[in-house]
Design an enzyme around this catalytic site. Structure first.
Site, mmCIF file in Angstrom:
data_model
loop_
_atom_site.group_PDB
_atom_site.id
_atom_site.type_symbol
_atom_site.label_atom_id
_atom_site.label_comp_id
_atom_site.label_asym_id
_atom_site.label_seq_id
_atom_site.Cartn_x
_atom_site.Cartn_y
_atom_site.Cartn_z
ATOM 1 N N GLY A 356 0.913 -1.189 0.188
ATOM 2 C CA GLY A 356 0.165 -0.059 0.036
ATOM 3 C C GLY A 356 0.772 1.158 -0.050
ATOM 4 O O GLY A 356 2.157 1.146 0.288
ATOM 5 N N PRO A 357 0.298 2.530 -0.285
ATOM 6 C CA PRO A 357 0.953 3.794 -0.243
ATOM 7 C C PRO A 357 1.605 3.878 1.230
ATOM 8 O O PRO A 357 1.076 3.520 2.076
ATOM 9 C CB PRO A 357 -0.001 4.611 -0.619
ATOM 10 C CG PRO A 357 -1.377 4.036 -0.484
ATOM 11 C CD PRO A 357 -1.131 2.468 -0.564
ATOM 12 N N GLY A 359 2.200 5.748 4.532
ATOM 13 C CA GLY A 359 1.320 6.438 5.794
ATOM 14 C C GLY A 359 0.128 5.759 5.927
ATOM 15 O O GLY A 359 -0.814 6.272 6.674
ATOM 16 N N VAL A 360 -0.250 4.499 5.129
ATOM 17 C CA VAL A 360 -1.487 3.784 5.642
ATOM 18 C C VAL A 360 -1.536 3.131 6.857
ATOM 19 O O VAL A 360 -2.426 2.471 7.125
ATOM 20 C CB VAL A 360 -1.928 2.830 4.409
ATOM 21 C CG1 VAL A 360 -2.341 3.903 3.336
ATOM 22 C CG2 VAL A 360 -0.957 2.082 4.079
ATOM 23 N N GLY A 361 -0.260 2.662 7.376
ATOM 24 C CA GLY A 361 -0.224 2.227 8.743
ATOM 25 C C GLY A 361 0.248 0.630 8.609
ATOM 26 O O GLY A 361 0.113 -0.171 9.255
ATOM 27 N N LYS A 362 1.204 0.526 7.521
ATOM 28 C CA LYS A 362 1.531 -1.046 7.260
ATOM 29 C C LYS A 362 2.322 -1.368 8.495
ATOM 30 O O LYS A 362 2.316 -2.405 9.014
ATOM 31 C CB LYS A 362 2.394 -1.150 6.080
ATOM 32 C CG LYS A 362 1.537 -0.970 4.671
ATOM 33 C CD LYS A 362 2.480 -0.899 3.583
ATOM 34 C CE LYS A 362 3.425 -0.148 3.407
ATOM 35 N NZ LYS A 362 3.048 1.260 3.231
ATOM 36 N N THR A 363 3.529 -0.786 8.807
ATOM 37 C CA THR A 363 4.335 -1.101 9.922
ATOM 38 C C THR A 363 3.678 -1.111 11.286
ATOM 39 O O THR A 363 4.010 -2.026 12.002
ATOM 40 C CB THR A 363 5.621 -0.065 9.979
ATOM 41 O OG1 THR A 363 6.177 -0.010 8.709
ATOM 42 C CG2 THR A 363 6.604 -0.395 10.946
ATOM 43 N N SER A 683 -2.872 3.545 -19.055
ATOM 44 C CA SER A 683 -4.326 3.991 -18.782
ATOM 45 C C SER A 683 -4.939 5.228 -19.002
ATOM 46 O O SER A 683 -6.048 5.518 -18.744
ATOM 47 C CB SER A 683 -4.403 3.634 -17.025
ATOM 48 O OG SER A 683 -3.752 4.420 -16.255
ATOM 49 N N LYS A 726 -7.441 4.812 -7.722
ATOM 50 C CA LYS A 726 -7.711 5.751 -8.722
ATOM 51 C C LYS A 726 -9.185 6.355 -8.273
ATOM 52 O O LYS A 726 -9.446 7.552 -7.998
ATOM 53 C CB LYS A 726 -7.744 5.435 -10.047
ATOM 54 C CG LYS A 726 -6.633 5.036 -10.669
ATOM 55 C CD LYS A 726 -6.560 4.554 -12.105
ATOM 56 C CE LYS A 726 -5.242 4.030 -12.547
ATOM 57 N NZ LYS A 726 -5.285 3.271 -13.969
#
Length: 789
Positions: A356-357, A359-363, A683, A726
C-alpha cells in the site's frame, strides 16, 4: 530328636553364621542367640570344650539339623566376657576336626555326638612339593591382593605341618563359606593341598583380571582427572595471583552457560568443540577473540525459547480495532491464523506482504499483530540493502564477520516465534556483491526456512515458527520468485471519512499528549479537521495529516506558554480562520477537478506508488504542418498510448465530423501538467483520445467526469489496474462520475462502500461509449467555437 544311634564324644554345639573356624585358629566370637549362650555355659561348667559348626545360610535365626554342616571344629573356650548389651564375647582355640554323628535330645541348646577326625601324618615327597607350590601361589596372591599383608606370608612359611599350612592359608583367603567348608571337610592332607592350590590359582586369575580392568578404567579416567586437577591448579594459581578473568575462568563460564542454555544436541556439540579450541588457544592469539565471539552468538540465539501465543480471538480483535481504523482484510487474516492455531495447535508461521502507499499504517499494523498474538516484535528495514551478506551473514574467515540481519533480529527478539517485520522489501537493490532478494527466498519459503543456513552461524536455524510480515509500496519492484512465496494483502488509501475518524480517534489525541496539551485545552471540531484534511493534505495515507496536526499542536503550545498564566487561560477552539492563520493559505484546492467545462481538457486518473491521483490532460490544435508534440515528462508507454489515440482519431475523423486531412494542416500539442513528475502507463489512452477529439470537434468535456482505460487502434477499451486507488483519488478531488473499462467492473467490490455509494461508475467497452459520457451535446455548449480544420 530321637535317641542316639551311635556312640561318640558328647559336646554342646555352637552354630556359626558367616564364619568358619579351623583347627589351631584362635579368634574372638560374639554370641547372642539364647541356645548358643546356654551351650557356652554348659561348656564352661564341664571341660571348656565345644563344637563349632557353620550354618549353610547366614539369615536363618533358628537353624535345624539340615541347616548346619556335618563337619566342624572342636574348640576350647579360653575366655568368656559378658558385654553390656547382653552379648557374650568368647576367645576360642580350634583343636581338631570332628564330624557330627547324631543330635542328642536337648531343648535348651544343641547337643551332639561327634567323632573326632585327627590330622594325618605323612612323609610323602609329593606333599612337600604341594606345600611349596601352595606357598608360591600364596606369595603371588599376596602381591596381587591388598587384603593380606606380607607379614602374614612370613608367619605362614614357617609352618611345617602340611595340614595346618592348608588350614591357615585358607583362613586368610576371601572365600565363600561353602569353599572354606570344603577344605575343612577334606581330611586327607594331599587332597586338601591340591584343592587349596586350585583355589589359589583361581583367585590369582581373578585378581589379575581385576587389575587389568582397573588399569583400563584408570586409563579412561586418567585424562579427565588430569584435566580436572590441572584446571583446579590453574584456578588456585590465578586466585593467588589475583587474576579473576583468565582464559580458564572464561572457559568455565562458557561451559556453565552451555549447561544451562538447553540448546539442541547438534548445536551443543558444535559449541563444545569451539570451547575446547578456545581453551587450548594461547591468550595472546587473535583467533581466540573470533572464537569467543562465535560462541557468544550461538549461546545467545533463542534455539528452543518460545513465547506462548494468546489465542483469544475477541482479545486480538479488540487490540487490532483499538490500534487501527479500517484495514478489514489484514485484521481478518490475523484472526483466521489465530482460529487455525486453536484447532491444530501447531502451524507454520504465515508470510504476509502488506502492500500500500506510504502512511497507511503497514508498519504499525505489524506491531499490532505481534501485540494481539502476545509475541515478541522485531523489525529490520531492507531499504537500500544490496549485499547478500546482509541477509545470510559473512563467513567467519573474514575480518569483522557477523551474522546476517535475520539472525541478528532473532537474537534481538529473544524467542524463536516472534512477529518479524521486513520493512520496504521493494526497496532492495542489487550489485556485484550479490542479490539479497534471492537470499531472502530461503527465509520466506515455508518449505525451506526450518533449516535456514547463515554463513556465520553455520548451524541450521529453524525459522518455521516465525510470523514474517513484509511491507512494500509497489509489487512490480519485487522479484516474481520472492513474491510467489508471500501472501499479498493490499492496503488502499483512506477516504476522507476514514481520515476524519483516524484524525479524531488516534492522531489528534496522540499529538496533544506529545505536545503537553490536555484534551480540554485545544478543541478541534470535525468540520475544521475535515478542512485540514481537504485543503492541507493530498495523500493516500495519513502521514502528512499527522504532520499538519502536529504543527497545529505546536502553535497551540506556543499560544498557551506565551500567556503569563497558562493555567488560567481558557480552552482554545481551532476555527477555520485560526487554521489559515497558523498553517497559511490552503495548499490544495478542494472540489471539482475543473471548475467549468472546457474544450480539449479531460480529467484522467493515475496510479502512483503513493496511491491514486488525478491529472488533467490538455490538447491544443494550432495551424501548422501536422507535427505531434508530447510534453509533461512522459514515459515510453504513455507516449505509445498518445500515438494510439492519435491514430484512432485519424481513422474515425469522418464519423466524428473532423476534416480527414487535419493532421496535414495542424500541429497538435498534448500536455500533461506537473512536468517534473515522471508519468508512465497505458491507462491514459482513452483520456488522451477524448481530449484530442474534444479539441478537434470543438466540443466541451463534462467537468464532472474522470476516466481511465487503455485504448486500441480500433477504439476498444482495455482493462487497467489500481481502480480502487484511482477511485479514492477521484473522490478526494470531488469528482463523482468515473468512466472505466467494462472488464474492470469486477473490481468495484474492492472500493469502500462510503465511496462507491457516493459516485457513479460507467463501464465502457468502446471509445464511442466514452465520448457519449464525456462530451457534452453540441446544443448545450455555451461557448461553442469554430472547429479548427
Amino acid at each position: 530328636m530321637g535317641p542316639s544311634k551311635s556312640k561318640g564324644r558328647r559336646l554342646p554345639l555352637l552354630p556359626l553364621r558367616g564364619l568358619l573356624v579351623y583347627p589351631s585358629m584362635v579368634l574372638h566370637l560374639d554370641v547372642g542367640r539364647d541356645k548358643s549362650v546356654r551351650a557356652l555355659e554348659r561348656s564352661m561348667v564341664e571341660d571348656h570344650m565345644i563344637l563349632l559348626c557353620s550354618q549353610s545360610e547366614v539369615n536363618i535365626e533358628e537353624p535345624t539339623e539340615e541347616d548346619i554342616y556335618k563337619v566342624g571344629t572342636i574348640a576350647k573356650v579360653r575366655q568368656m566376657l559378658k558385654l553390656p548389651n547382653g552379648t557374650i564375647r568368647v576367645l576360642v582355640e580350634g583343636v581338631s576336626r570332628a564330624e557330627i554323628l547324631d543330635y542328642l535330645p536337648n531343648d535348651e541348646f544343641y547337643e551332639v555326638s561327634v567323632k573326632e577326625l585327627p590330622e594325618q601324618e605323612t612323609d610323602d615327597p609329593e606333599v612337600d612339593a604341594l606345600m611349596r607350590s601352595v606357598l608360591n601361589q600364596f606369595e603371588h596372591y599376596i602381591s596381587l591382593s591388598k587384603k593380606v599383608t606380607p607379614e602374614t606370608y612370613a608367619a605362614v612359611s614357617d609352618i611345617d605341618e602340611p595340614g595346618r599350612l592348608a588350614d591357615v592359608i585358607t583362613s586368610h583367603l576371601s572365600l565363600k563359606i561353602k569353599d572354606k567348608q570344603d577344605i575343612l571337610e577334606t581330611v586327607d592332607v594331599g587332597e586338601r593341598l591340591e584343592k587349596l592350590l586350585d583355589i589359589l590359582n583361581n583367585e590369582r586369575e581373578v585378581l589379575e583380571l581385576e587389575r587389568k580392568i582397573n588399569q583400563r578404567v584408570k586409563k579412561q579416567m586418567e585424562k579427565t582427572q588430569k584435566e580436572y586437577y590441572l584446571r583446579e591448579q590453574m584456578k588456585a594459581i590465578q586466585k593467588e595471583l589475583g587474576e579473576k578473568e583468565g582464559r580458564a575462568g572464561e572457559v568455565e563460564e562458557l561451559r556453565s552457560q552451555l549447561a544451562e542454555s538447553g540448546v539442541p544436541e547438534l548445536v551443543k556439540e558444535k559449541i563444545e568443540k569451539e570451547i575446547d579450541r578456545l581453551e587450548k588457544m594461547p591468550s595472546t592469539s587473535a583467533e581466540g577473540g573470533v572464537i569467543r565471539n562465535y560462541i557468544d552468538w550461538l549461546l545467545s540465539l533463542p534455539w528452543n525459547k518460545t513465547t506462548d501465543d494468546d489465542l483469544s480471538l475477541s482479545k486480538a480483535e479488540a487490540i487490532l480495532n483499538d490500534d487501527h481504523y479500517g484495514l478489514e482484510k489484514p485484521k481478518e487474516r490475523v484472526l483466521e491464523y489465530l482460529a487455525v492455531q486453536q484447532l491444530v495447535k501447531q502451524l507454520k508461521g504465515p508470510i504476509l506482504c502488506l502492500v500500500g502507499p506510504p502512511g497507511v499504517g503497514k508498519t504499525s499494523l505489524a506491531r499490532s499483530i505481534a501485540k494481539s498474538l502476545g509475541r515478541k516484535f522485531v523489525r529490520i528495514s531492507l531499504g537500500g540493502v544490496r549485499d547478500e551478506a546482509e541477509i545470510r551473514g559473512h563467513r567467519r574467515t573474514y575480518v569483522g564477520a557477523m551474522p546476517g540481519r535475520i539472525i541478528q533480529g532473532m537474537k534481538t527478539a529473544g524467542s524463536s516465534n516472534p512477529v518479524f517485520l521486513l520493512d520496504e522489501i521493494d526497496k532492495m537493490a542489487m550489485d556485484f556483491r550479490g542479490d539479497p532478494a534471492s537470499a531472502l527466498l530461503e527465509v520466506l519459503d515455508p518449505e525451506q526456512n526450518n533449516t535456514f543456513s547463515d554463513h556465520f552461524v553455520e548451524v541450521p536455524f529453524d525459522l518455521s515458527n516465525v510470523m514474517f510480515v513484509t511491507t512494500a509500496n509497489a509489487l512490480h519492484n519485487i522479484p516474481r520468485p520472492l513474491l510467489d512465496r508471500m501472501e499479498v494483502l493490499y492496503i488502499p488509501g483512506y477516504t476522507e471519512l476514514e481520515k476524519l475518524q483516524i484524525g479524531t480517534r488516534y492522531l489528534l489525541p496522540k499529538q496533544k499528549k506529545e505536545h503537553g496539551l490536555t484534551e480540554e485545552q485545544l478543541l478541534v471540531t470535525e468540520q475544521v479537521l475535515l478542512q485540514l484534511v481537504r485543503e492541507y493534505t493530498r495523500e493516500s495515507g495519513v502521514r502528512n495529516l499527522e504532520q499538519q496536526i502536529a504543527a497545529v499542536c505546536r502553535k497551540a503550545a506556543k499560544y498557551f506558554v506565551s500567556k503569563e498564566q497558562a493555567e488560567a487561560v481558557e480552552p482554545l477552539e481551532l476555527t477555520s480562520e485560526l487554521l489559515k492563520e497558523w498553517l497559511g493559505p490552503s495548499k490544495f484546492r478542494y472540489g471539482l477537478a475543473e471548475s467549468e467545462n472546457q474544450i480539449g481538457a479531460v480529467t484522467g486518473l493515475a496510479w502512483t506508488e503513493v496511491g491514486g491521483d488525478t491529472l488533467v490532460i490538455e490538447v491544443t490544435v494550432m495551424p501548422g504542418s501536422g507535427k505531434l508534440t508530447l510534453t509533461g515528462k512522459l514515459g515510453d508507454v504513455m507516449k505509445e498510448s498518445a500515438q494510439a489515440a492519435f491514430s484512432y482519431t485519424r481513422s474515425k475523423a469522418v464519423e466524428l465530423g473532423i476534416d480527414p486531412s487535419f493532421h496535414e494542416k495542424n500541429d497538435i500539442h498534448i500536455h500533461i501538467p506537473e512536468g517534473a513528475i515522471p508519468k508512465d502507463g497505458p491507462s491514459a489512452g482513452i483520456t488522451i483520445a477524448t481530449a484530442l477529439i474534444s479539441a478537434l470537434t470543438n466540443r466541451f468535456v463534462n467537468k464532472e467526469v474522470a476516466m481511465t482505460g487503455e485504448i486500441t487502434l480500433r477504439g476498444r477499451v482495455l482493462p487497467i489496474g489500481g481502480l480502487k486507488e484511482k477511485s479514492l483519488a477521484a473522490h478526494r478531488a470531488g469528482i463523482r462520475t468515473i468512466v472505466l473499462p467494462k472488464e474492470n467492473e469486477r473490481d468495484l467490490g474492492d472500493i469502500p462502500d462510503s465511496v462507491r455509494h457516493d459516485m457513479q461508475f460507467f463501464p465502457v467497452s468502446h471509445m464511442d461509449e466514452v465520448l457519449q459520457h464525456a462530451l457534452l451535446p453540441v446544443q448545450t455548449e455555451e461557448k461553442a467555437g469554430t472547429t479548427i480544420l
